[in-house]
Design an enzyme around this catalytic site. Structure first.
Site, PDB file in Angstrom:
ATOM      1  CG  ASN A  43     -30.896  49.353 -53.074  1.00  0.00           C
ATOM      2  OD1 ASN A  43     -31.141  49.362 -51.870  1.00  0.00           O
ATOM      3  ND2 ASN A  43     -31.787  49.692 -53.971  1.00  0.00           N
ATOM      4  CD  GLU A  45     -31.960  53.323 -56.750  1.00  0.00           C
ATOM      5  OE1 GLU A  45     -32.528  54.438 -56.878  1.00  0.00           O
ATOM      6  OE2 GLU A  45     -32.558  52.226 -56.852  1.00  0.00           O
ATOM      7  CD  GLU A  56     -28.233  41.446 -54.776  1.00  0.00           C
ATOM      8  OE1 GLU A  56     -28.455  42.564 -54.277  1.00  0.00           O
ATOM      9  OE2 GLU A  56     -29.069  40.846 -55.485  1.00  0.00           O
ATOM     10  CB  CYS A  92     -26.380  40.492 -58.425  1.00  0.00           C
ATOM     11  SG  CYS A  92     -26.241  42.199 -57.873  1.00  0.00           S
TER      12      CYS A  92
END
Ligand code: THU
Length: 132
Positions: A43, A45, A56, A92
């Site tokens: 991830n 940010e 993902e 997602c």
């Protein structure tokens, strides 16, 4: 889960690269293709929060960027920090319902907790191209 050991290990490896200074919640993901290639994502940010990319999605988009499509994907693993078992966000799930087969194994791991699911289970009655 011997069968998924490789994607679990790779997801943990890439989790180390997560850029998560706002949430301090670190996620890694690994897509495995049927020809045994691995695509990884963490991830990433942003100070504007909404521009954050989940692990993902990064991993799936990497696979697609290299020309792989849903029929080519064998499985995906997502590992998260935190105390509860990781579960993908709504955005997602919408991406996965389009870019994964209904029954592609999605392996969720947090610490000693593990669940193997698929997008049909995670996002029933979904809006897809068939809805258009
Ligand atoms: N996150 C993921 O990368 N994948 C998930 O399945 C759940 C949430 C990220 C987004 C954000 O950077 C942080 O975790 C907290 O929501």
């Amino acid at each position: 889960m011997e069968k998924y050991r490789d994607i679990i290990e790779k997801a943990y490896e890439v989790q180390k690269n997560a850029y998560a200074p706002y949430s301090n919640f670190f996620v890694g993901a690994c897509v495995k293709t049927k020809d045994n290639k691995y695509f990884l994502g963490a991830n990433v940010e942003n100070a504007s929060y909404g521009l954050t990319n989940c692990a993902e999605r990064n991993a799936i988009f990497q696979a697609y960027s290299m020309g792989y499509r849903k029929k080519d994907i064998e499985s995906i693993c997502i590992v998260g920090s935190g105390k509860n078992l990781i579960t993908p966000c709504g955005a997602c799930r919408q991406v996965m319902v389009e870019l994964l087969e209904k029954d592609t194994p999605i392996v969720l791991v947090t610490g000693d907790k593990i669940k193997i699911t698929n997008i049909e289970e995670l996002l029933p009655f979904s809006f897809t191209d068939e809805s258009l």
